[in-house]
Design an enzyme around this catalytic site. Structure first.
Site, PDB file in Angstrom:
ATOM      1  N   ASN A  11       0.872  -1.176   0.000  1.00  0.00           N
ATOM      2  CA  ASN A  11       0.000   0.000   0.000  1.00  0.00           C
ATOM      3  C   ASN A  11       0.907   1.224   0.000  1.00  0.00           C
ATOM      4  O   ASN A  11       1.501   1.549   1.017  1.00  0.00           O
ATOM      5  CB  ASN A  11      -0.888  -0.040   1.254  1.00  0.00           C
ATOM      6  CG  ASN A  11      -1.728   1.207   1.405  1.00  0.00           C
ATOM      7  OD1 ASN A  11      -1.774   2.051   0.507  1.00  0.00           O
ATOM      8  ND2 ASN A  11      -2.400   1.331   2.545  1.00  0.00           N
ATOM      9  N   TRP A  12       1.004   1.856  -1.158  1.00  0.00           N
ATOM     10  CA  TRP A  12       1.930   2.996  -1.272  1.00  0.00           C
ATOM     11  C   TRP A  12       1.367   4.259  -0.623  1.00  0.00           C
ATOM     12  O   TRP A  12       2.071   5.260  -0.505  1.00  0.00           O
ATOM     13  CB  TRP A  12       2.252   3.253  -2.750  1.00  0.00           C
ATOM     14  CG  TRP A  12       3.305   2.335  -3.311  1.00  0.00           C
ATOM     15  CD1 TRP A  12       3.756   1.157  -2.756  1.00  0.00           C
ATOM     16  CD2 TRP A  12       4.049   2.519  -4.523  1.00  0.00           C
ATOM     17  NE1 TRP A  12       4.729   0.601  -3.560  1.00  0.00           N
ATOM     18  CE2 TRP A  12       4.926   1.418  -4.658  1.00  0.00           C
ATOM     19  CE3 TRP A  12       4.055   3.490  -5.518  1.00  0.00           C
ATOM     20  CZ2 TRP A  12       5.808   1.268  -5.733  1.00  0.00           C
ATOM     21  CZ3 TRP A  12       4.923   3.357  -6.598  1.00  0.00           C
ATOM     22  CH2 TRP A  12       5.790   2.254  -6.694  1.00  0.00           C
ATOM     23  N   LYS A  13       0.086   4.233  -0.235  1.00  0.00           N
ATOM     24  CA  LYS A  13      -0.546   5.421   0.368  1.00  0.00           C
ATOM     25  C   LYS A  13      -0.308   6.636  -0.549  1.00  0.00           C
ATOM     26  O   LYS A  13      -0.302   6.478  -1.768  1.00  0.00           O
ATOM     27  CB  LYS A  13      -0.043   5.620   1.793  1.00  0.00           C
ATOM     28  CG  LYS A  13      -0.189   4.327   2.614  1.00  0.00           C
ATOM     29  CD  LYS A  13       0.033   4.489   4.081  1.00  0.00           C
ATOM     30  CE  LYS A  13      -0.138   3.128   4.767  1.00  0.00           C
ATOM     31  NZ  LYS A  13      -0.058   3.216   6.226  1.00  0.00           N
ATOM     32  N   HIS A  95      -9.453   1.109   5.030  1.00  0.00           N
ATOM     33  CA  HIS A  95      -8.191   1.308   5.745  1.00  0.00           C
ATOM     34  C   HIS A  95      -8.426   2.236   6.934  1.00  0.00           C
ATOM     35  O   HIS A  95      -9.227   3.171   6.850  1.00  0.00           O
ATOM     36  CB  HIS A  95      -7.148   1.908   4.792  1.00  0.00           C
ATOM     37  CG  HIS A  95      -5.768   1.861   5.360  1.00  0.00           C
ATOM     38  ND1 HIS A  95      -5.335   2.744   6.315  1.00  0.00           N
ATOM     39  CD2 HIS A  95      -4.741   1.010   5.135  1.00  0.00           C
ATOM     40  CE1 HIS A  95      -4.089   2.442   6.646  1.00  0.00           C
ATOM     41  NE2 HIS A  95      -3.707   1.392   5.939  1.00  0.00           N
ATOM     42  N   GLU A  97      -6.777   4.599   8.016  1.00  0.00           N
ATOM     43  CA  GLU A  97      -6.531   6.017   7.712  1.00  0.00           C
ATOM     44  C   GLU A  97      -7.747   6.654   7.058  1.00  0.00           C
ATOM     45  O   GLU A  97      -7.965   7.860   7.194  1.00  0.00           O
ATOM     46  CB  GLU A  97      -5.273   6.147   6.831  1.00  0.00           C
ATOM     47  CG  GLU A  97      -4.011   5.903   7.657  1.00  0.00           C
ATOM     48  CD  GLU A  97      -2.819   5.371   6.887  1.00  0.00           C
ATOM     49  OE1 GLU A  97      -2.817   5.421   5.642  1.00  0.00           O
ATOM     50  OE2 GLU A  97      -1.879   4.870   7.551  1.00  0.00           O
ATOM     51  N   GLU A 165      -5.100  -4.845  10.624  1.00  0.00           N
ATOM     52  CA  GLU A 165      -4.064  -3.828  10.814  1.00  0.00           C
ATOM     53  C   GLU A 165      -4.338  -3.072  12.112  1.00  0.00           C
ATOM     54  O   GLU A 165      -5.150  -2.134  12.116  1.00  0.00           O
ATOM     55  CB  GLU A 165      -4.075  -2.832   9.648  1.00  0.00           C
ATOM     56  CG  GLU A 165      -3.808  -3.452   8.304  1.00  0.00           C
ATOM     57  CD  GLU A 165      -3.267  -2.430   7.313  1.00  0.00           C
ATOM     58  OE1 GLU A 165      -2.155  -2.658   6.808  1.00  0.00           O
ATOM     59  OE2 GLU A 165      -3.918  -1.410   7.073  1.00  0.00           O
ATOM     60  N   GLY A 171       2.950   2.215  10.802  1.00  0.00           N
ATOM     61  CA  GLY A 171       3.962   3.269  10.672  1.00  0.00           C
ATOM     62  C   GLY A 171       4.692   3.599  11.961  1.00  0.00           C
ATOM     63  O   GLY A 171       5.367   4.623  12.048  1.00  0.00           O
ATOM     64  N   SER A 210       3.723  -2.214  10.287  1.00  0.00           N
ATOM     65  CA  SER A 210       5.164  -2.309  10.524  1.00  0.00           C
ATOM     66  C   SER A 210       5.767  -3.656  10.129  1.00  0.00           C
ATOM     67  O   SER A 210       6.679  -4.156  10.802  1.00  0.00           O
ATOM     68  CB  SER A 210       5.480  -1.988  11.994  1.00  0.00           C
ATOM     69  OG  SER A 210       5.108  -0.654  12.301  1.00  0.00           O
ATOM     70  N   GLY A 231       2.951  -1.176   4.212  1.00  0.00           N
ATOM     71  CA  GLY A 231       2.995   0.243   3.877  1.00  0.00           C
ATOM     72  C   GLY A 231       4.404   0.670   3.512  1.00  0.00           C
ATOM     73  O   GLY A 231       4.903   0.400   2.418  1.00  0.00           O
ATOM     74  N   GLY A 232       5.084   1.316   4.462  1.00  0.00           N
ATOM     75  CA  GLY A 232       6.403   1.908   4.218  1.00  0.00           C
ATOM     76  C   GLY A 232       7.390   0.990   3.524  1.00  0.00           C
ATOM     77  O   GLY A 232       8.102   1.415   2.603  1.00  0.00           O
TER      78      GLY A 232
HETATM   79  P1  13P Z   1       3.250   0.314   7.587  1.00  0.00           P
HETATM   80  O1  13P Z   1       3.711  -0.975   6.967  1.00  0.00           O
HETATM   81  O2  13P Z   1       3.983   1.518   7.066  1.00  0.00           O
HETATM   82  O3  13P Z   1       3.181   0.223   9.070  1.00  0.00           O
HETATM   83  O4  13P Z   1       1.730   0.539   7.074  1.00  0.00           O
HETATM   84  C1  13P Z   1       0.822  -0.497   7.186  1.00  0.00           C
HETATM   85  C2  13P Z   1      -0.403  -0.131   6.438  1.00  0.00           C
HETATM   86  O5  13P Z   1      -1.143   0.760   6.825  1.00  0.00           O
HETATM   87  C3  13P Z   1      -0.684  -0.869   5.181  1.00  0.00           C
HETATM   88  O6  13P Z   1      -1.975  -0.625   4.742  1.00  0.00           O
END
Ligand code: 13P
Length: 247
Positions: A11-13, A95, A97, A165, A171, A210, A231-232
């Site tokens: 997920n590149w956000k 998600h 977020e 999640e 993050g 993470s 994510g990251g």
């Molecule tokens: P991180 O891997 O950066 O913690 O993000 C997880 C995430 O929200 C994937 O959707």
């Protein structure tokens, strides 16, 4: 019952521009012959370009959200049909977020899931508790409640997955213990069986929050973990490949 094929999705956000397509190309070029499905969900602006760049490779391109309606006066929104038209094959929905930042409720997420299916997209439905909810001993109840509220009956017979999640692990570098992950995934699986009968065994239950190359093997081999939503660590090909190789 054979275990579902694992899915590892990035997920590149709100990250990435034209130059970042090279990272996706690099992932596609170095994928081994593992029994795993790999997806990258870039921002909507890159879906079409990435789909073209990855055509003929094993990497699936996905989106990060969609609107419920097919077309209409919804300034700034993008429908599931438009995402499919741009080349997306799956979509992340619900998600945390979006739940936190845009007030998305289980009911709205459930409608978005139905919209995704209408357009032929495979949904990844996200659930997860906040730190306050976990500290109050409510994590299982919150997450299984989100699962019940966010999954419409239209999912029956379709390909989809759930991503657990924990909000506090996203993050932050923090992760639940393996036994906390297994406890939650087992509870989610039981809820899927309640909702969909024997079919509830089929969707992979991804873990997200993470995930890094260093912790991926332990997490990915935990009971009822059917992949990861990253994510990251999905933004750079080497890190993302390190997670895929840990499977
Ligand atoms: P991180 O891997 O950066 O913690 O993000 C997880 C995430 O929200 C994937 O959707």
């Amino acid at each position: 019952m054979t275990a579902p094929t694992p899915l590892i999705a990035g997920n590149w956000k709100m990250n990435g521009d034209a130059a970042s397509i090279d990272e996706a190309r690099s992932v596609a070029a170095q994928l081994g012959g593992k029994e795993v499905r790999v997806a990258i969900c870039p921002p909507a602006t890159l879906i079409e370009r990435m789909s073209r760049a990855l055509a003929g490779t094993a990497v699936i391109v996905g989106a990060q959200d969609c609107h419920c309606d097919e077309t209409g006066a919804f300034t700034g929104d993008i429908s599931a049909e438009m995402l499919a038209d741009a080349g997306a094959r799956l979509v992340i929905l619900g998600h945390s977020e979006r739940r936190a930042g845009y007030g998305e409720t289980d009911e709205l997420v459930s409608h978005k899931v139905a919209a995704a299916l209408r357009a032929g997209l495979e949904p990844i439905v996200c659930v997860g508790e906040t730190l306050e909810q976990r500290k109050a001993g409510n994590a299982l109840a919150v997450v299984t409640g989100q699962v019940r509220g966010s999954l419409p009956s239209e999912l029956a017979g379709k390909a989809w997955s759930v991503a657990y999640e924990p909000v506090w692990a996203i993050g932050t570098g923090l992760t639940p213990t393996i036994s906390e992950i297994e406890e939650m995934h087992t509870a989610i699986r039981a809820t899927l069986r309640e909702l969909f009968g024997a079919e509830g065994d089929s969707p992979p239950i991804l873990y997200g929050g993470s995930v890094k190359p260093a912790n991926a093997a332990q997490i990915l081999h935990a009971a009822e973990v059917g992949g990861a939503l990253v994510g990251g660590a999905s933004l750079e090909a080497e890190d993302f490949l390190g997670i895929i190789r840990a499977l």
